[in-house]
Design a protein around this motif. Structure first.
Motif, short mmCIF file in Angstrom:
data_model
loop_
_atom_site.label_atom_id
_atom_site.label_comp_id
_atom_site.label_asym_id
_atom_site.label_seq_id
_atom_site.Cartn_x
_atom_site.Cartn_y
_atom_site.Cartn_z
N PHE A 189 0.83 -1.21 0.00
CA PHE A 189 0.00 0.00 0.00
C PHE A 189 0.86 1.26 0.00
O PHE A 189 0.65 2.17 -0.81
CB PHE A 189 -0.92 0.02 1.23
CG PHE A 189 -2.19 -0.77 1.07
CD1 PHE A 189 -3.25 -0.24 0.35
CD2 PHE A 189 -2.33 -2.02 1.66
CE1 PHE A 189 -4.44 -0.96 0.21
CE2 PHE A 189 -3.51 -2.75 1.53
CZ PHE A 189 -4.56 -2.21 0.80
N ALA A 239 -0.90 -0.60 -4.61
CA ALA A 239 -2.28 -1.06 -4.39
C ALA A 239 -3.21 0.00 -4.96
O ALA A 239 -2.79 1.10 -5.27
CB ALA A 239 -2.52 -1.25 -2.90
N SER A 296 -9.12 -15.84 -3.68
CA SER A 296 -9.50 -14.45 -3.93
C SER A 296 -10.46 -14.41 -5.09
O SER A 296 -10.41 -15.24 -5.98
CB SER A 296 -8.27 -13.61 -4.29
OG SER A 296 -7.46 -13.40 -3.18
N THR A 306 -10.40 -5.70 -0.92
CA THR A 306 -9.53 -4.68 -1.51
C THR A 306 -10.36 -3.98 -2.59
O THR A 306 -11.15 -4.62 -3.28
CB THR A 306 -8.27 -5.31 -2.14
OG1 THR A 306 -8.67 -6.39 -2.98
CG2 THR A 306 -7.32 -5.82 -1.08
N MET A 366 -9.21 -0.34 2.60
CA MET A 366 -9.59 -1.76 2.52
C MET A 366 -10.81 -2.00 3.41
O MET A 366 -11.27 -1.12 4.11
CB MET A 366 -8.41 -2.64 2.92
CG MET A 366 -7.81 -2.34 4.27
SD MET A 366 -6.22 -3.19 4.54
CE MET A 366 -6.71 -4.89 4.34
N GLY A 393 -6.19 -3.87 -8.10
CA GLY A 393 -6.73 -3.76 -6.75
C GLY A 393 -6.36 -4.93 -5.86
O GLY A 393 -6.16 -4.79 -4.65
N PRO A 417 -2.26 -6.30 -3.06
CA PRO A 417 -1.70 -6.59 -1.73
C PRO A 417 -1.87 -8.05 -1.31
O PRO A 417 -1.08 -8.58 -0.55
CB PRO A 417 -2.49 -5.66 -0.80
CG PRO A 417 -3.01 -4.57 -1.68
CD PRO A 417 -3.26 -5.22 -3.00
N TYR A 440 -5.39 1.36 5.41
CA TYR A 440 -4.65 0.10 5.60
C TYR A 440 -3.87 0.05 6.90
O TYR A 440 -3.61 -1.01 7.44
CB TYR A 440 -3.74 -0.18 4.39
CG TYR A 440 -2.53 0.70 4.31
CD1 TYR A 440 -1.34 0.36 4.96
CD2 TYR A 440 -2.55 1.88 3.58
CE1 TYR A 440 -0.22 1.16 4.89
CE2 TYR A 440 -1.44 2.70 3.51
CZ TYR A 440 -0.28 2.35 4.16
OH TYR A 440 0.83 3.15 4.11
#
Lengths: 335, 335
Positions: A132, A137, A309, A165, A142, A293, A296, A324
């Motif tokens: 970040f 990012a 994810s 995210t 987040m 996005g 991270p 973050y």
């Protein structure tokens, strides 16, 4: 796909699109309205079959609810609609989101990653923070979802938390509200040398894939954010987009406003017709490199943890986002 | 990419395409013949720089040789030519290969995977064998490369062996020699239920990706061959191709001949215009589902071992191939 299979899926689709359970008569009405020729008797027959397979759940008088397995099934079965899916999904989410940067109200597009709290170690937190702080990012914000919480059809398992995210499609959405159409061309793996982007080393076009390219680069271990944040030499996920050349000033202004409120994602904006990292751009267009996005979350994969994810998972209220640097604190508050 | 960078890469490209070392005067000749305006003095200047970066090696009077790092650099830098790369590479390899199934002579297209011998456990051997015996691999043959051996520019590291699996592009090549043009549309993840293919759950078009889709599915842990060979329920890599409808009989005959000599890969051949697993096919065309050549290597990933695989690595003499049942024996003979 045969007729039976189609009807079965049509029923699952109706249930997956509904926030509450539905009875067989209501399902029949919706299907008939969609032009599907089906009787309530047949719907009931299929529902029993779906119950048997664990794809729906009978809640008695309240009707049927789709199960997690059912959601997966409905999702997987739509692959044919999903050929060329990513570009379609991108535009759909850009159309749906309603975030207004002037008032900081409305919803932004979110990616969701499921992780066990015990796997979010101090070292991983440190590295995620660095992704970040180095600007790799999408902005600085987040979200966090508690065990058992539901986010757009996904239930966070009891032993996990959901890390949200902000998806860079949020930029497309805000630009669209400003009258600027965005063409999302491809997701690529961008090489950094001494913290400077040099070139795309791999590329997957959005209109030729059902999987998000950045998801692919991260999951297959091709990204290298640890190198990017530690030595400045690494490979990060980025997206190539195009805008009408005439809209450059609007794009620049919107991007600056988003940056100021912690939603910055514009890495580079070219001049009209200017090639970027060797990618040619037409004369009436301007190209841009946008930060991914999901970036991270790559830290988990790179430190040996396989993480589920899902890019473009859904929409979340902007007020739900936090900086973050508060990640650890927010985690602790969950327990 | 600026001019300097372009010339630097042009020199690397010349060296990477050459089997023997080249002197600066020969490199200059080749570049000038390619239309690159460059003097021998400039070439020498760049070569010193490339030596410094470890991308080339000065062998004195014999000239310069490209190093492994140089090969990687040359390869990575061609990403822009590689937008739409896979479909281009597929056709190139089909054109290059010269295997003749009538005489069983010539070269087939091979994928290469690098693995430590100690990681090739008894259990993994058993599962890999099962992928072959169930027909989820391209035919029944494979190849093995010793530590230190070079295969098409890749040197097998001293502590590893190279496992070669026959690439299904070999089918395109043989058909091409029979006058049948193949369109390779996409690589997909094919779901099996009770050992029957049901549908594609993910798809990446060959003309929109620089990475082989099957490589992606395997590396990102989305494939499930263990399920496929144990319970019959899994997800395997397959490719969707199209042929002229009129050539169906030739395709069928060639596929049968290849099957007989251990190079079978045709899973399903449709009738003219017939949709396959819901994928529509034009009226003058016939679609086909082809088994992915890299498939057996997924066993390593699924049992927790990250493996570097490269689809379409190069060409290998057919005589170098052996039956998968001899894999253990062949391994033992190496070390």
């Amino acid at each position: 796909m045969d007729k039976r299979e189609k009807k079965r899926l049509a029923i699952l689709d109706v249930l997956s699109a509904s926030e509450r359970p539905l009875g067989s008569s209501r399902i029949t009405d919706i299907l008939v309205a969609q032009g599907v020729e089906i009787s309530e008797r047949t719907v009931r027959h299929y529902l029993l079959e779906l119950d048997d397979h664990g794809l729906t759940e009978n809640l008695g008088r309240r009707g049927r609810r789709i199960t997690d397995d059912g959601m997966r099934e409905a999702d997987d079965s739509r692959v044919l609609e999903r050929i060329g899916f990513l570009s379609g999904k991108i535009d759909t989410m850009a159309y749906r989101m309603d975030f207004d940067p002037a008032t900081c109200s409305g919803h932004v597009v979110l990616n969701l990653s499921l992780v066990k709290p015990s796997d979010i170690t101090r070292e991983r937190l440190r590295l995620i923070g660095k992704v970040f702080s180095k600007g790799y990012a999408m902005g600085k914000l987040m979200a966090l979802f508690e065990p058992g919480e539901t986010f757009c059809g996904t239930v966070v398992p009891d032993d996990m938390v959901g890390i949200g995210t902000v998806c860079s499609i949020t930029l497309n959405g805000v630009l669209l509200k400003h009258g600027v159409p965005t063409v999302s061309r491809f997701g690529g793996l961008l090489e950094l040398q001494n913290s400077h982007p040099t070139r795309f080393v791999e590329v997957i076009n959005y209109d030729g894939t059902t999987i998000d390219p950045l998801e692919v680069f991260i999951r297959s271990g091709m990204a290298n954010y640890i190198g990017a944040v530690i030595s400045g030499n690494g490979r990060i996920g980025a997206s190539f987009r195009e805008f009408p050349a005439e809209s450059i000033e609007t794009v620049r202004a919107v991007a600056a406003r988003l940056e100021a409120i912690g939603l910055g994602s514009l890495m580079f904006l070219g001049n009209p017709g200017q090639s970027i990292h060797g990618v040619p751009v037409g004369p009436q267009r301007a190209g841009a490199v946008i930060i991914g996005g999901l970036n991270p979350m790559s830290i988990f994969e790179e430190t040996g943890l396989r993480v589920l994810s899902r890019a473009l998972s859904g929409l979340v209220d902007f007020r739900r986002l936090f900086h973050y640097s508060e990640f650890r604190e927010q985690l602790a508050s969950i327990g």
